[in-house]
Design an enzyme around this catalytic site. Structure first.
Site, PDB file in Angstrom:
ATOM      1  N   LYS A  59      -2.656   7.943   0.997  1.00  0.00           N
ATOM      2  CA  LYS A  59      -2.896   6.554   1.375  1.00  0.00           C
ATOM      3  C   LYS A  59      -4.253   6.363   2.051  1.00  0.00           C
ATOM      4  O   LYS A  59      -4.553   5.289   2.558  1.00  0.00           O
ATOM      5  CB  LYS A  59      -1.771   6.067   2.303  1.00  0.00           C
ATOM      6  CG  LYS A  59      -0.400   6.084   1.618  1.00  0.00           C
ATOM      7  CD  LYS A  59       0.727   5.920   2.615  1.00  0.00           C
ATOM      8  CE  LYS A  59       2.068   6.201   1.937  1.00  0.00           C
ATOM      9  NZ  LYS A  59       3.163   6.320   2.920  1.00  0.00           N
TER      10      LYS A  59
ATOM     11  N   PRO B 162       0.765  -1.242   0.000  1.00  0.00           N
ATOM     12  CA  PRO B 162       0.000   0.000   0.000  1.00  0.00           C
ATOM     13  C   PRO B 162       0.800   1.299   0.000  1.00  0.00           C
ATOM     14  O   PRO B 162       1.039   1.872   1.043  1.00  0.00           O
ATOM     15  CB  PRO B 162      -0.842  -0.096   1.281  1.00  0.00           C
ATOM     16  CG  PRO B 162      -0.102  -1.039   2.179  1.00  0.00           C
ATOM     17  CD  PRO B 162       0.910  -1.745   1.373  1.00  0.00           C
ATOM     18  N   GLU B 163       1.192   1.778  -1.166  1.00  0.00           N
ATOM     19  CA  GLU B 163       1.574   3.184  -1.283  1.00  0.00           C
ATOM     20  C   GLU B 163       0.409   3.830  -2.020  1.00  0.00           C
ATOM     21  O   GLU B 163      -0.587   3.152  -2.322  1.00  0.00           O
ATOM     22  CB  GLU B 163       2.916   3.323  -2.008  1.00  0.00           C
ATOM     23  CG  GLU B 163       4.038   2.710  -1.172  1.00  0.00           C
ATOM     24  CD  GLU B 163       5.450   3.123  -1.552  1.00  0.00           C
ATOM     25  OE1 GLU B 163       5.607   4.199  -2.155  1.00  0.00           O
ATOM     26  OE2 GLU B 163       6.383   2.378  -1.231  1.00  0.00           O
TER      27      GLU B 163
ATOM     28  N   ARG C 256      12.666   3.843   9.467  1.00  0.00           N
ATOM     29  CA  ARG C 256      12.406   3.207   8.163  1.00  0.00           C
ATOM     30  C   ARG C 256      13.722   3.021   7.420  1.00  0.00           C
ATOM     31  O   ARG C 256      14.641   3.840   7.546  1.00  0.00           O
ATOM     32  CB  ARG C 256      11.465   4.074   7.311  1.00  0.00           C
ATOM     33  CG  ARG C 256      10.166   4.450   7.994  1.00  0.00           C
ATOM     34  CD  ARG C 256       9.335   3.249   8.388  1.00  0.00           C
ATOM     35  NE  ARG C 256       8.983   2.404   7.264  1.00  0.00           N
ATOM     36  CZ  ARG C 256       7.960   2.664   6.438  1.00  0.00           C
ATOM     37  NH1 ARG C 256       7.206   3.722   6.621  1.00  0.00           N
ATOM     38  NH2 ARG C 256       7.694   1.851   5.439  1.00  0.00           N
TER      39      ARG C 256
END
Length: 278
Positions: A52, A2-3, A260
């Site tokens: 998103k 999911p981007e 990240r």
DNA sequence: CTCACATGTTAAG
DNA sequence: TTAACCTGTGAGC
């Protein structure tokens, strides 16, 4: 998965399959049961994505706000002879004769009003996949910030829809080091990043995968064996730590930034670029 | 089989 | 800065 491209693709699918139909709404898993009962049998108008965030609009100023988070999936199936029994933890199921959609593992699945929907959208930065997006709003933030461009690209209030894959890949394609402070970028570099995101993400919506490798660097052009990365497409640096850069051959680097993983090629994306290199 | 890790975000410490 | 949440996949034993 999911981007932003995933959510825009989903919005299109849901609109195409359920838009204008009365739908059954359920929550086999139970966590959305109360809201589902309120919506069951209502007219589904359409679905829309902002970054998103996904909003499924129902009659009566009601929206289902969905955020897939890291693991969420929303499987839309059309043209089925029979609606199957739900498999696993299905938070939300939409169904009409011949079609159904199952939501699993989402971070957010909530029934909200139009005003609440607008509040969520107002917090988000411009989305390269939306016609109404204004890249100047993002540039205003980037050009004044000492934060790394790699951090700014992932900040959904600066720019909406970019995730870790598009971040890594657009910075590689534009030869910009991820740790460079936003305010050191030239306007032309920002424009190039934005324009590239518009093209890459629109392609992602069409294909459902993230492919970023230019024709001159494809496996065929470079005499490599064709390959597909974990996320389903061919990329330059994302999750390719220690492997050879497709362009210069040096090892792809990684570092954790804000929790990240960052990926880049130190040779193709130098912190400082000499005049001669430009 | 078990474990680490992931394209994300929020809240607690 | 770290843990927590939700699930699926792939690596390693």
């Amino acid at each position: 998965m999911p981007e932003g491209h995933t959510l825009h693709r989903l919005a299109g699918e849901i609109t195409a399959v359920f838009g204008g139909s009365r739908v059954r709404v359920g929550s086999p898993q139970g966590r959305f049961a109360e809201s589902a009962a309120q919506l069951d049998g209502a007219l589904l108008v359409d679905a829309e994505a902002w970054g998103k965030q996904l909003f499924i609009r129902f009659e009566g100023d009601r929206f289902v706000h969905v955020h897939l988070g890291l693991y969420g999936t929303f499987d839309v199936r059309d043209g089925v002879a029979e609606i199957p029994l739900p498999v696993g933890q299905v938070r939300l199921r939409l169904a009409r004769p011949g079609a159904y959609a199952d939501l699993r593992g989402a971070t957010t699945c909530a029934l909200v009003t139009g005003a609440e929907r607008a509040a969520v959208a107002a917090k988000a930065g411009p989305d390269p996949l939306r016609e109404d997006a204004d890249p100047e709003r993002a540039w205003a933030r980037v050009s004044r910030s000492s934060a790394p461009i790699g951090t700014l690209l992932m900040d959904q209030t600066v720019l909406a829809g970019v995730g870790n894959v598009y971040r890594a890949e657009v910075l590689f394609r534009q030869r910009i080091h991820p740790l460079r402070p936003g305010r050191t970028l030239r306007r032309t570099q920002w424009s190039a990043i934005w324009d590239d995101l518009v093209v890459l993400m629109a392609q992602g919506v069409r294909t459902g995968r993230i492919d970023t490798v230019r024709p001159e660097h494809t496996p065929e052009a470079m005499g490599r064996a064709p390959r597909v990365d974990d996320h389903g497409g061919e990329v330059y640096v994302y999750r390719r730590t220690g492997q050879a850069c497709h362009v210069c051959g040096s090892k792809v680097r990684t570092e954790v930034l804000g929790g990240r993983n960052l990926f880049w090629c130190a040779r193709c994306q130098p912190v400082f670029r000499s005049r001669a290199a430009r």
